[in-house]
Design an enzyme around this catalytic site. Sequence first.
Site, PDB file in Angstrom:
ATOM      1  N   GLY A  53       0.833  -1.211   0.000  1.00 56.79           N
ATOM      2  CA  GLY A  53       0.000   0.000   0.000  1.00 56.79           C
ATOM      3  C   GLY A  53       0.862   1.254   0.000  1.00 56.79           C
ATOM      4  O   GLY A  53       2.091   1.189   0.150  1.00 56.79           O
ATOM      5  N   SER A 101     -12.406 -13.701  -3.546  1.00 54.75           N
ATOM      6  CA  SER A 101     -12.008 -13.660  -4.956  1.00 54.75           C
ATOM      7  C   SER A 101     -12.746 -14.719  -5.761  1.00 54.75           C
ATOM      8  O   SER A 101     -13.081 -15.794  -5.239  1.00 54.75           O
ATOM      9  CB  SER A 101     -10.499 -13.933  -5.027  1.00 54.75           C
ATOM     10  OG  SER A 101     -10.108 -14.208  -6.342  1.00 54.75           O
ATOM     11  N   TYR A 136      -3.587 -19.406  -3.931  1.00 59.25           N
ATOM     12  CA  TYR A 136      -4.195 -18.134  -3.528  1.00 59.25           C
ATOM     13  C   TYR A 136      -5.705 -18.316  -3.337  1.00 59.25           C
ATOM     14  O   TYR A 136      -6.278 -17.903  -2.321  1.00 59.25           O
ATOM     15  CB  TYR A 136      -3.895 -17.073  -4.588  1.00 59.25           C
ATOM     16  CG  TYR A 136      -4.732 -15.828  -4.487  1.00 59.25           C
ATOM     17  CD1 TYR A 136      -4.532 -14.911  -3.467  1.00 59.25           C
ATOM     18  CD2 TYR A 136      -5.750 -15.566  -5.423  1.00 59.25           C
ATOM     19  CE1 TYR A 136      -5.311 -13.762  -3.381  1.00 59.25           C
ATOM     20  CE2 TYR A 136      -6.525 -14.428  -5.343  1.00 59.25           C
ATOM     21  CZ  TYR A 136      -6.309 -13.530  -4.316  1.00 59.25           C
ATOM     22  OH  TYR A 136      -7.084 -12.395  -4.225  1.00 59.25           O
ATOM     23  N   LYS A 190      -8.283 -17.995   0.180  1.00 56.74           N
ATOM     24  CA  LYS A 190      -9.518 -17.204   0.329  1.00 56.74           C
ATOM     25  C   LYS A 190     -10.682 -18.103   0.762  1.00 56.74           C
ATOM     26  O   LYS A 190     -11.508 -17.720   1.595  1.00 56.74           O
ATOM     27  CB  LYS A 190      -9.849 -16.491  -0.989  1.00 56.74           C
ATOM     28  CG  LYS A 190      -8.840 -15.417  -1.371  1.00 56.74           C
ATOM     29  CD  LYS A 190      -8.920 -14.214  -0.453  1.00 56.74           C
ATOM     30  CE  LYS A 190      -7.904 -13.157  -0.801  1.00 56.74           C
ATOM     31  NZ  LYS A 190      -7.933 -11.986   0.065  1.00 56.74           N
ATOM     32  N   PHE A 218     -14.287 -10.251  -9.047  1.00 59.58           N
ATOM     33  CA  PHE A 218     -13.688 -10.720 -10.300  1.00 59.58           C
ATOM     34  C   PHE A 218     -12.454  -9.825 -10.536  1.00 59.58           C
ATOM     35  O   PHE A 218     -11.766  -9.510  -9.574  1.00 59.58           O
ATOM     36  CB  PHE A 218     -14.750 -10.776 -11.402  1.00 59.58           C
ATOM     37  CG  PHE A 218     -15.583 -12.047 -11.257  1.00 59.58           C
ATOM     38  CD1 PHE A 218     -16.388 -12.246 -10.124  1.00 59.58           C
ATOM     39  CD2 PHE A 218     -15.512 -13.076 -12.176  1.00 59.58           C
ATOM     40  CE1 PHE A 218     -17.085 -13.439  -9.929  1.00 59.58           C
ATOM     41  CE2 PHE A 218     -16.210 -14.268 -11.994  1.00 59.58           C
ATOM     42  CZ  PHE A 218     -16.993 -14.448 -10.869  1.00 59.58           C
ATOM     43  N   ASN A 219     -12.136  -9.401 -11.742  1.00 57.60           N
ATOM     44  CA  ASN A 219     -10.874  -8.669 -11.948  1.00 57.60           C
ATOM     45  C   ASN A 219     -11.048  -7.185 -11.649  1.00 57.60           C
ATOM     46  O   ASN A 219     -11.660  -6.471 -12.442  1.00 57.60           O
ATOM     47  CB  ASN A 219     -10.398  -8.834 -13.388  1.00 57.60           C
ATOM     48  CG  ASN A 219     -10.010 -10.259 -13.695  1.00 57.60           C
ATOM     49  OD1 ASN A 219     -10.830 -11.167 -13.560  1.00 57.60           O
ATOM     50  ND2 ASN A 219      -8.781 -10.471 -14.052  1.00 57.60           N
ATOM     51  N   ARG A 251     -12.390 -12.019 -19.783  1.00 54.87           N
ATOM     52  CA  ARG A 251     -12.485 -11.871 -18.323  1.00 54.87           C
ATOM     53  C   ARG A 251     -13.494 -10.784 -17.971  1.00 54.87           C
ATOM     54  O   ARG A 251     -13.780  -9.899 -18.759  1.00 54.87           O
ATOM     55  CB  ARG A 251     -11.116 -11.467 -17.725  1.00 54.87           C
ATOM     56  CG  ARG A 251     -10.039 -12.524 -17.884  1.00 54.87           C
ATOM     57  CD  ARG A 251     -10.293 -13.725 -16.974  1.00 54.87           C
ATOM     58  NE  ARG A 251      -9.275 -14.766 -17.124  1.00 54.87           N
ATOM     59  CZ  ARG A 251      -9.329 -15.762 -18.017  1.00 54.87           C
ATOM     60  NH1 ARG A 251     -10.346 -15.869 -18.857  1.00 54.87           N
ATOM     61  NH2 ARG A 251      -8.376 -16.669 -18.058  1.00 54.87           N
TER      62      ARG A 251
HETATM   63  N1  LIG Z   1      -6.947  -6.667  -7.333  1.00 55.02           N
HETATM   64  C1  LIG Z   1      -7.792  -7.654  -7.690  1.00 55.02           C
HETATM   65  O1  LIG Z   1      -8.120  -7.837  -8.875  1.00 55.02           O
HETATM   66  C2  LIG Z   1      -8.380  -8.553  -6.635  1.00 55.02           C
HETATM   67  C3  LIG Z   1      -9.282  -9.561  -7.040  1.00 55.02           C
HETATM   68  C4  LIG Z   1      -9.837 -10.387  -6.062  1.00 55.02           C
HETATM   69  C5  LIG Z   1      -9.522 -10.196  -4.725  1.00 55.02           C
HETATM   70  N2  LIG Z   1      -8.644  -9.231  -4.371  1.00 55.02           N
HETATM   71  C6  LIG Z   1      -8.318  -9.061  -2.949  1.00 55.02           C
HETATM   72  O2  LIG Z   1      -8.558  -7.718  -2.579  1.00 55.02           O
HETATM   73  C7  LIG Z   1      -7.699  -7.338  -1.519  1.00 55.02           C
HETATM   74  C8  LIG Z   1      -7.036  -6.019  -1.849  1.00 55.02           C
HETATM   75  O3  LIG Z   1      -6.329  -6.159  -3.060  1.00 55.02           O
HETATM   76  P1  LIG Z   1      -5.580  -4.931  -3.755  1.00 55.02           P
HETATM   77  O4  LIG Z   1      -5.624  -5.200  -5.214  1.00 55.02           O
HETATM   78  O5  LIG Z   1      -6.066  -3.663  -3.224  1.00 55.02           O
HETATM   79  O6  LIG Z   1      -4.088  -5.217  -3.260  1.00 55.02           O
HETATM   80  P2  LIG Z   1      -3.038  -4.247  -2.556  1.00 55.02           P
HETATM   81  O7  LIG Z   1      -1.772  -5.040  -2.474  1.00 55.02           O
HETATM   82  O8  LIG Z   1      -3.006  -2.924  -3.222  1.00 55.02           O
HETATM   83  O9  LIG Z   1      -3.676  -4.050  -1.103  1.00 55.02           O
HETATM   84  C9  LIG Z   1      -3.378  -4.872   0.005  1.00 55.02           C
HETATM   85  C10 LIG Z   1      -3.108  -3.949   1.185  1.00 55.02           C
HETATM   86  O10 LIG Z   1      -2.899  -4.750   2.358  1.00 55.02           O
HETATM   87  C11 LIG Z   1      -1.695  -4.344   3.003  1.00 55.02           C
HETATM   88  N3  LIG Z   1      -1.150  -5.551   3.653  1.00 55.02           N
HETATM   89  C12 LIG Z   1      -0.746  -6.702   3.071  1.00 55.02           C
HETATM   90  N4  LIG Z   1      -0.315  -7.570   3.996  1.00 55.02           N
HETATM   91  C13 LIG Z   1      -0.460  -6.958   5.204  1.00 55.02           C
HETATM   92  C14 LIG Z   1      -0.190  -7.348   6.539  1.00 55.02           C
HETATM   93  N5  LIG Z   1       0.371  -8.529   6.818  1.00 55.02           N
HETATM   94  N6  LIG Z   1      -0.473  -6.476   7.541  1.00 55.02           N
HETATM   95  C15 LIG Z   1      -1.013  -5.242   7.263  1.00 55.02           C
HETATM   96  N7  LIG Z   1      -1.291  -4.827   6.017  1.00 55.02           N
HETATM   97  C16 LIG Z   1      -1.008  -5.668   4.997  1.00 55.02           C
HETATM   98  C17 LIG Z   1      -0.815  -3.797   1.901  1.00 55.02           C
HETATM   99  O11 LIG Z   1       0.187  -2.894   2.350  1.00 55.02           O
HETATM  100  C18 LIG Z   1      -1.851  -3.112   0.998  1.00 55.02           C
HETATM  101  O12 LIG Z   1      -2.090  -1.782   1.408  1.00 55.02           O
HETATM  102  C19 LIG Z   1      -6.740  -8.503  -1.320  1.00 55.02           C
HETATM  103  O13 LIG Z   1      -7.202  -9.263  -0.231  1.00 55.02           O
HETATM  104  C20 LIG Z   1      -6.876  -9.301  -2.598  1.00 55.02           C
HETATM  105  O14 LIG Z   1      -6.617 -10.668  -2.393  1.00 55.02           O
HETATM  106  C21 LIG Z   1      -8.065  -8.398  -5.282  1.00 55.02           C
END
Ligand SMILES: NC(=O)c1ccc[n+]([C@@H]2O[C@H](COP(=O)([O-])OP(=O)(O)OC[C@H]3O[C@@H](n4cnc5c(N)ncnc54)[C@H](O)[C@@H]3O)[C@@H](O)[C@H]2O)c1
Length: 324
Positions: free
Chosen positions: A36, A117, A141, A145, A169-170, A221
Amino acid sequence: MRVFVVGGAGYIGSHVCKTLLAAGHDVMVYDNLSTGLATNLRPESGFVLADVHDGVRLRAELDAFRADAVIHLAASKAAGESMTDPAKYAWNNISGSVELIDACLDCGVGLFLLSSSAAVYGDPVRLPIDETHPTNPANFYGFTKLEIERTLGWMSRLGKMHFAALRYFNAAGYDVDGELCGLERNPANLLPVIMETAVGIRPSMTVFGNDYPTADGTCVRDYIHVSDLASAHRLALEWIDAEKKDLTVNLGSGHGYSVLEMVKAAERIVGHGFDWSIGPRREGDPSELYACAAKAKELLGWEARHSDLETLLKTTHAAYLKNL
Ligand SMILES: NC(=O)c1ccc[n+]([C@@H]2O[C@H](COP(=O)([O-])OP(=O)(O)OC[C@H]3O[C@@H](n4cnc5c(N)ncnc54)[C@H](O)[C@@H]3O)[C@@H](O)[C@H]2O)c1
């Protein structure tokens, strides 16, 4: 509501925080900034720089904030990496979630939203994919979930909390208002890869396979705009609070775009061509994946409003231009 957003400095989390604040909720972000960005934080929210595995800190912050609900977005999310480094995913996703759930139980937080997811479904046995589709993750992964969803299911069954599992989804695009434009770090998804190539960060990109049984031969997708995802979080949170029930729901547009459609639309929107070529198929890529989004519409009154090709690409392009 007082909402404690773990992973709120990330790509999706920052959009969720913006939407919650706009709706009048109080927000505290808890994030270790591993992926982040501090620049994603809103001035109106609080922020704790800490790790989800730090149970002492978690409990102290949940109590101090008097959290009503937790939204859990913190995870490692690269499906490919989860197959080569599964221990990292077991630790960050499964163990981290167990720590957070345990802290919620100790601090009396009875509402929990999980970023789940579509990876929980694995290869589709029918399309569109609705929530009754069998869950059979094709990567570790997706397994993490599903394990977290099942743990939450037991917590609910034991009367400890209500939860919503939001099966994205995506996720794609950037803030439709253009305020949030902190780029994802090391993105692996199609749209950022297209945009990195289009603006010259990458020299070229490969389209993996054009011999799939789809209209143009490339994979299809379901891309859901991150501002649409954000509004669904608010609605799901308010729903589980009002109904005192659990919710497992797909968040997709219900519509698929092919890789080639995306690439060609990107060339049109950025106003010039870029270097892409067709390569061999990638192992394990299903030809088509798209959601049935009817349940979210029926229960939450939610549907995708910004997930058309133009908005997905234009908001992504705008975010990249701001960062160049
Ligand atoms: N991006 C996609 O297409 C997508 C699709 C399905 C599910 N997701 C899920 O959505 C969520 C957010 O995804 P995103 O795309 O925003 O990813 P991202 O990596 O931008 O966000 C994850 C956030 O969690 C923080 N983080 C990770 N591990 C941590 C820990 N141990 N302690 C504290 N903070 C921690 C990171 O610093 C980051 O700010 C995730 O759980 C991901 O699996 C994302």
